[in-house]
Structures are given as structure tokens and as C-alpha cells.
Design a protein around this motif. Sequence first.
Motif, PDB file in Angstrom:
ATOM      1  N   VAL A 221       0.861  -1.179   0.000  1.00 48.24           N
ATOM      2  CA  VAL A 221       0.000   0.000   0.000  1.00 48.24           C
ATOM      3  C   VAL A 221       0.905   1.239   0.000  1.00 48.24           C
ATOM      4  O   VAL A 221       1.791   1.343   0.841  1.00 48.24           O
ATOM      5  CB  VAL A 221      -0.906   0.029   1.248  1.00 48.24           C
ATOM      6  CG1 VAL A 221      -1.832   1.242   1.205  1.00 48.24           C
ATOM      7  CG2 VAL A 221      -1.706  -1.263   1.367  1.00 48.24           C
ATOM      8  N   PRO A 222       0.735   2.156  -0.952  1.00 50.69           N
ATOM      9  CA  PRO A 222       1.598   3.338  -0.968  1.00 50.69           C
ATOM     10  C   PRO A 222       1.426   4.174   0.303  1.00 50.69           C
ATOM     11  O   PRO A 222       0.327   4.262   0.846  1.00 50.69           O
ATOM     12  CB  PRO A 222       1.110   4.136  -2.186  1.00 50.69           C
ATOM     13  CG  PRO A 222       0.133   3.267  -2.903  1.00 50.69           C
ATOM     14  CD  PRO A 222      -0.315   2.190  -1.967  1.00 50.69           C
ATOM     15  N   SER A 223       2.501   4.757   0.777  1.00 53.82           N
ATOM     16  CA  SER A 223       2.457   5.564   1.988  1.00 53.82           C
ATOM     17  C   SER A 223       3.235   6.851   1.753  1.00 53.82           C
ATOM     18  O   SER A 223       4.434   6.927   2.011  1.00 53.82           O
ATOM     19  CB  SER A 223       3.061   4.776   3.150  1.00 53.82           C
ATOM     20  OG  SER A 223       3.034   5.546   4.328  1.00 53.82           O
ATOM     21  N   PRO A 224       2.537   7.866   1.208  1.00 53.98           N
ATOM     22  CA  PRO A 224       3.246   9.093   0.828  1.00 53.98           C
ATOM     23  C   PRO A 224       3.967   9.736   2.013  1.00 53.98           C
ATOM     24  O   PRO A 224       3.412   9.806   3.104  1.00 53.98           O
ATOM     25  CB  PRO A 224       2.117  10.011   0.316  1.00 53.98           C
ATOM     26  CG  PRO A 224       0.844   9.409   0.809  1.00 53.98           C
ATOM     27  CD  PRO A 224       1.089   7.954   0.978  1.00 53.98           C
ATOM     28  N   GLY A 225       5.190  10.141   1.782  1.00 61.52           N
ATOM     29  CA  GLY A 225       5.939  10.837   2.822  1.00 61.52           C
ATOM     30  C   GLY A 225       6.738   9.936   3.738  1.00 61.52           C
ATOM     31  O   GLY A 225       7.609  10.401   4.459  1.00 61.52           O
ATOM     32  N   SER A 226       6.431   8.618   3.731  1.00 61.50           N
ATOM     33  CA  SER A 226       7.187   7.720   4.610  1.00 61.50           C
ATOM     34  C   SER A 226       8.575   7.468   4.021  1.00 61.50           C
ATOM     35  O   SER A 226       8.681   7.082   2.856  1.00 61.50           O
ATOM     36  CB  SER A 226       6.459   6.383   4.765  1.00 61.50           C
ATOM     37  OG  SER A 226       5.226   6.575   5.393  1.00 61.50           O
ATOM     38  N   PRO A 227       9.632   7.697   4.810  1.00 62.05           N
ATOM     39  CA  PRO A 227      10.980   7.467   4.272  1.00 62.05           C
ATOM     40  C   PRO A 227      11.173   5.988   3.927  1.00 62.05           C
ATOM     41  O   PRO A 227      10.741   5.127   4.674  1.00 62.05           O
ATOM     42  CB  PRO A 227      11.898   7.866   5.439  1.00 62.05           C
ATOM     43  CG  PRO A 227      11.031   8.566   6.432  1.00 62.05           C
ATOM     44  CD  PRO A 227       9.634   8.117   6.206  1.00 62.05           C
ATOM     45  N   PRO A 228      11.801   5.681   2.785  1.00 62.61           N
ATOM     46  CA  PRO A 228      12.042   4.282   2.417  1.00 62.61           C
ATOM     47  C   PRO A 228      13.069   3.653   3.358  1.00 62.61           C
ATOM     48  O   PRO A 228      14.070   4.271   3.692  1.00 62.61           O
ATOM     49  CB  PRO A 228      12.589   4.377   0.998  1.00 62.61           C
ATOM     50  CG  PRO A 228      13.144   5.761   0.886  1.00 62.61           C
ATOM     51  CD  PRO A 228      12.354   6.627   1.814  1.00 62.61           C
ATOM     52  N   MET A 229      12.779   2.442   3.817  1.00 68.89           N
ATOM     53  CA  MET A 229      13.632   1.826   4.821  1.00 68.89           C
ATOM     54  C   MET A 229      14.624   0.818   4.232  1.00 68.89           C
ATOM     55  O   MET A 229      15.553   0.401   4.907  1.00 68.89           O
ATOM     56  CB  MET A 229      12.752   1.123   5.867  1.00 68.89           C
ATOM     57  CG  MET A 229      12.034   2.123   6.759  1.00 68.89           C
ATOM     58  SD  MET A 229      13.223   3.132   7.690  1.00 68.89           S
ATOM     59  CE  MET A 229      12.176   4.469   8.226  1.00 68.89           C
ATOM     60  N   GLY A 230      14.412   0.428   2.982  1.00 71.83           N
ATOM     61  CA  GLY A 230      15.319  -0.536   2.361  1.00 71.83           C
ATOM     62  C   GLY A 230      16.771  -0.062   2.338  1.00 71.83           C
ATOM     63  O   GLY A 230      17.661  -0.752   2.847  1.00 71.83           O
TER      64      GLY A 230
ATOM     65  N   PRO B 200      18.589  17.136  -0.773  1.00 72.64           N
ATOM     66  CA  PRO B 200      17.344  16.587  -1.318  1.00 72.64           C
ATOM     67  C   PRO B 200      16.857  15.332  -0.583  1.00 72.64           C
ATOM     68  O   PRO B 200      16.620  14.303  -1.191  1.00 72.64           O
ATOM     69  CB  PRO B 200      17.704  16.267  -2.771  1.00 72.64           C
ATOM     70  CG  PRO B 200      19.173  15.965  -2.728  1.00 72.64           C
ATOM     71  CD  PRO B 200      19.767  16.752  -1.596  1.00 72.64           C
ATOM     72  N   VAL B 201      16.720  15.406   0.726  1.00 72.28           N
ATOM     73  CA  VAL B 201      16.165  14.281   1.482  1.00 72.28           C
ATOM     74  C   VAL B 201      14.844  14.779   2.097  1.00 72.28           C
ATOM     75  O   VAL B 201      14.861  15.622   2.980  1.00 72.28           O
ATOM     76  CB  VAL B 201      17.141  13.823   2.590  1.00 72.28           C
ATOM     77  CG1 VAL B 201      16.524  12.685   3.405  1.00 72.28           C
ATOM     78  CG2 VAL B 201      18.470  13.416   1.982  1.00 72.28           C
ATOM     79  N   PRO B 202      13.693  14.256   1.589  1.00 69.54           N
ATOM     80  CA  PRO B 202      12.401  14.787   2.045  1.00 69.54           C
ATOM     81  C   PRO B 202      12.231  14.734   3.572  1.00 69.54           C
ATOM     82  O   PRO B 202      11.689  15.669   4.173  1.00 69.54           O
ATOM     83  CB  PRO B 202      11.374  13.875   1.363  1.00 69.54           C
ATOM     84  CG  PRO B 202      12.099  13.264   0.207  1.00 69.54           C
ATOM     85  CD  PRO B 202      13.537  13.191   0.589  1.00 69.54           C
ATOM     86  N   ALA B 203      12.713  13.652   4.198  1.00 70.75           N
ATOM     87  CA  ALA B 203      12.538  13.518   5.645  1.00 70.75           C
ATOM     88  C   ALA B 203      13.264  14.657   6.374  1.00 70.75           C
ATOM     89  O   ALA B 203      12.776  15.203   7.357  1.00 70.75           O
ATOM     90  CB  ALA B 203      13.061  12.165   6.114  1.00 70.75           C
TER      91      ALA B 203
END
Lengths: 463, 255
Positions: A390-399, A430-433
Amino acid sequence: MPQPIDQFAARLPADKRASVYQSTKTTHEKRTRLLFDQFGDPDRLRRLAGDIKQHAIENLDTYLPQVEQRLRASGAQVHWASTGQAACEAVLRIMRDRGATRMVKAKTMVSEEIELAHFLEGHGLEAVETDLGEFIVQIDDDHPSHIVRPIIHKNRREIATSFEREGLGAYNDDPATITRRARHHLRHKYLAADVGLTGANFVSAESGRVVLVTNEGNSRFCLAATRCHIVLVGIEKIVPRDRDLAVLLNLLGRSGTAQDLTVYTEFIGGPRRVGQPDGPEEMHVIFVDNGRTEVLASDCREILRCIRCGACLNVCPIYRQASGHAYRSVYPGPVGAVLSPLLMGERFPQKADLPKASSLCGACHEVCPVNIPIPDLLLRLRARAKEENVPSPGSPPMGPWALIAAQPAAWKAALAGGRIINHLPVKLIPVPALQAWAAKRSLPEWRGGEFRKWMKARQRPSA
Amino acid sequence: MLNAERAPVTGRKVQLMATCLCDAFYDDVAAATVEVLEHLGVEVVFPEGQTCCGQPAFNGGDWAASRKVVRHTVRTFAGEDPVVIPSASCAAMLFHGAVLEFEREADAAEVSALGRRTWELADFIVNGLGVKTWPGRYEARVALHRSCHSRGTETVPAAQALLGSIAGLSLVEFGEAEQCCGFGGTFAVTFPHLSSAMGELKLEHVRAVAPDEYVSPDMSCMMHLGGLAQAEGKPIRARHLAQVLRDALKGGPRS
């Protein structure tokens, strides 16, 4: 981009937030004082209540047939509804069979869940809410924003305006006047109604008694003049024995509204019997599944222990800031963040954002009268959302983070590389978090690897 | 979230998990932790390969990613010695969160075993080592932050006991201390409005009692609250419990 609940909270008018905050805070604090003043170890009581309910939901295959037998023996008719639609149709059938057109309703969350009032209105039948809060929600065509206090989001000026619009008298925002007008209006509805519908807080498998708590006494009025009583109840409301109610009722009033006991507690043992002076001559109990067996089969089944007290809403810092409508669900707050996505079944992704709206602070678990480990369930649902992509906008990718954090060499390189934040303005990184962090907060100085140097020097002072 | 089945502490040697935040930002907190433990005669080993407890991905729902990091942590902190962490949050990740995400994994037992010898610092001092009071002197009015991962654990009573026993230090209470500060890991960036609103409320309550220092068993909450206060131009003096314990041994707050 912030998540939907965050956006909703940001748009919530300050006066609404303030009133939700104040009233939840007051109830929570009173609840805590009451429990700790009156019980030596309220946490032990919460655990006991949790064990009782857990046992009940894990043995529904035993208790449901038992309760059906008891109810039938006492003269009630029992119906099983696997879906909300089936439950609505069962109510419609009962009314049509009696030629009934008018219903008075006590407050029941399951009727909100299956949208019964709208369904009946669609079939040309009247279904009037008699709980004052629910009545106001109904005339405003609004939705409840709290499990126990449906109009926690409204102030008395809004209510007075609604009453004026509905022809219930000239504008007057005095609470006593509002209540008197509602009472006068509803009195006629009670007398004219053919059917009274209530929920049930508990149903005892031992005796078949339906237990109902209210503060306004409206459920009694619903049954006083009508000939037919319909009980709409989720299958998880069964308790094994009458004596279990001693534990659960003691916790329900205190946890929900900071009362020793609600003003009215009713034990209904069936329709009117020969020799009894009054009461409905016909009683139907509709047990509603509507996704509950699926929840029971999941790794979040503990949520079915819930006795709908609302204590988790009152203590929740997110609920206090966002209010109930932020959750887009009949069940808001921490319990809703678990239950609402689960009850969606295959449409789970539509509400998969709700379990994310939590700092996992654990206050909900700490106050829950049936000790539901809500934070663990929120986490399980987050894991499910990830598994179902399920897409989760704004959540930083954890991979990528995990790749670095599982490789000490990469980790050390990142510790050194992070120094860049000391030298570049954050808006250029450029890191959104990082951007989201820095919008409201300053960043501390990056000192990656400094401790490791200090530790090395300490271990080898000569080097 | 009690770590109930914990093994008793017998030796005087521990492994330090410094935490990723101390590794990246708060080196003085990790150093203070070492000095505090050494003061108690404890030998502190720092496994060089350590990275993070795995909590960010766990909370984010990416349990596969989190388990990778937890497995690395289990290997890095092998052996029988207690693991001591200057963070209630990372400690709870190892004795509660990791156990949850490994429920159906073949190596669940190893993860649980690490959890049973994992301690938050104040809890370790008081309940692991049996040290109930702290020497030295620290002239300050201190408000103690209740980080949410210390909720229901022995950390808060332990920290209160230690701080309360220091000469010159007075603990001040403040409103709604049990409410979350709004950090919540990635919550702070995915729910920026709610996170900062919760932080503002916490700051309001703390400022109302005007403590000299706001002291926490976790730096994560302090990074958020300190950052909010700093950005507003009204900084607070946020410190870690370990720094206060160390500085008490040296006679008082560092200027």
C-alpha cells in the motif's frame, strides 16, 4: 507530503481543537483519579477484564450457540447477520412483518457501522435517534466524532442553530433549554413508535441477559411504549458468565465517562412474560458479524475485546489534536485506527494510513480497561500495509537504510558523510525527511563517529 | 512493556549499545554513559560493528528490513554479558519490538535471548546493579522527561530514585507528564503538524515550571523538543540522564 490525518489536524479550527482537548483531558484525568482512588491495583483489574474478554472471543464457537439457546428459551428470537447489509435487511423484515413504520433508536455503534438509519429511511421508514448527541448528529446529517460522546466536536451555539433550523424553538444556546426541547420533541416520538432498537454492551452466555448502559435513560423510553424490541449487537459482545459483568461494568463506567456506574444499567431477560405489566411483547436479537470473524482469524484479534469505553480516545495525543472525523471512520482514535482498517476487509488499503497516525506512545494500552496492546496491533497493521504494497506518501524508504545499518563499513562511511548537514543549508539537501524535520525544528550538529574516536583513545591511552 | 523475564546481573562487564543518535549527534551522552558505568566498577565493552537497533523500519512497517538490522545487532552483541543502552526506546525495541517482529521467524529464540539481557541505563544501575542512590552534587532544579518507551518499565522510578538522591538536585513536576512529546521516530516527518503541535504542548508544560534542566532517558525526544525550542528562538537546556549522573560526580552542571 503529510499524511491525511496530519492535513486534517492542521486544518481543524482552533476552537474545535481546544474543546476536544479540554473535554478529553478532563475525562481522562478524572478517570485515572477514580480508578486509583477506588482500587488498590486497577492495572490488575484491567488485565483480568482483558483475560475474560479474550477467553470469550476465542470461544465464540461455544458461547454463541449457548447464548442463542438461552435467548430462545426466554422467548426472544435470534437472527444471524454475516454482513451489515444482512443486518439492515433483518431489521427491515422484522418491521415489515409487523407493519411497523416508526422506530426509536438508542445509541449503538454497530448501527452506525452498518448505517442502519439511512438504510431504513431509504425504505421510507422513520428511525429516530434518541440519545441527545446522536439526535443532534442526525438532524445535522453529521457523523459521530467520538464513541461515547458523538458531538464532542460541536459547541452549544452550533446546536442551538440546528435546533432553530429544525423548528425546535427560537435560538437559545442554554444547555438546559436545548435538553428540554429535545426531550419534549422525543417524547412524542417514543409514544408514536412501533419498534425500539438498542445495542447491547454485553450479552451473558450463561443467562442470555442483554446488558445495556446509558446515562440518559433513553433506552428505557425506547422500550416503554413500543411493542417490539430489536437488539443489534456485534458477536464479540458475549461474556461467558453473569459474574463477569461485575468486573466489566466496574471498569466500563469509570474508564468511559469517569462514573462509578452509568446512570442506567439494564439487564433484559427477554420479552414481556405472562404476568408482567409492561414491556415489548416481541424481542429480536440480531448478532452481527460484518467482518468480525475475519478479525478473529487475524493477528489483531485482541481488538475484539474492546468494550467501546472511549478511554483510548480521551488519552490519545493524536485524537486530542485531530478530533474524530480525521479518522474517516465510525470508530476513531486508537481503537478505530486498528478496528476500522480491519473491518474494511479487502478494501483495507483505503484505511491503511490510520495505523500510521500514532507516535506509538502507548498511552492507549495503559488506559484500556481490557488491556488491548493497541500499539502492537498498530505495528502489525503497518507491517500488513507494507506487505500488501500500500503506498504511503511521505514515509521514508527503509530498504536503503537497512542496507547501511546491516553493514558496519557502510555505517561508518555514513557517519562520516553526514557531516555535510553542518555545512550545507538544509534546503539544498534533497532528502524529504530532512526537509520535513527542518520545517519546524533545528538540527543538532552532526558529530558522526566522535564517540568512537573518544572510546578508542580511552581504550588505548598511549596510542 | 515490562522486560519481566530478565536474567539477573552477576558479572561486572557490559556491552554498550551507544544508539545511532549518540553515534551521529550526541557523543557526549555515550561518553557520559561509559564514565557512569565505570564509576560503578563496570567494565564497558563497545562492539565496533554496532549500528542501530532496527526500530525505524520496525515502526515504519518494513519488518523485513528491520529484521536484517536486528539480526546484525544480535550477531554484534553475541555472548552473555548484559547490553546497556542509554535509551529506553532502543532497549524496548530489543526486548519487545524485535520479539514481536520475529514471532514467526526461525531465529526468534536468539532475538528473545538478547532481549532478556538488554537494559536501559537507569534501570540497569538501580535494578541490575542494585545501586539505589547517586553520590556527588548537582545544584539544579530538574524536570524529568517520561519518554514513552519507558512507560510501564522500571526506567522512570529508577531515574527518579537516582536523580532524587543527588545532593543539591531537586526534581520538579509538571503538567501532563505522561503525554507524548510528539517525536515518534518517522512520525515526526510523516505527521509534521501533529508532531510539532504535541511538542509545543510539552514545551508549554515544561516551561511553566521553569526547570534549570530538562532531563531524559532518551535523546530522541530531546532532539525533537530541543530542536523545536531552538527553532523558536527559545532554547531549553535539554540533557540526558547519563550527563547529569556524570556531572554530579564532578560537582555540578557544566556551564
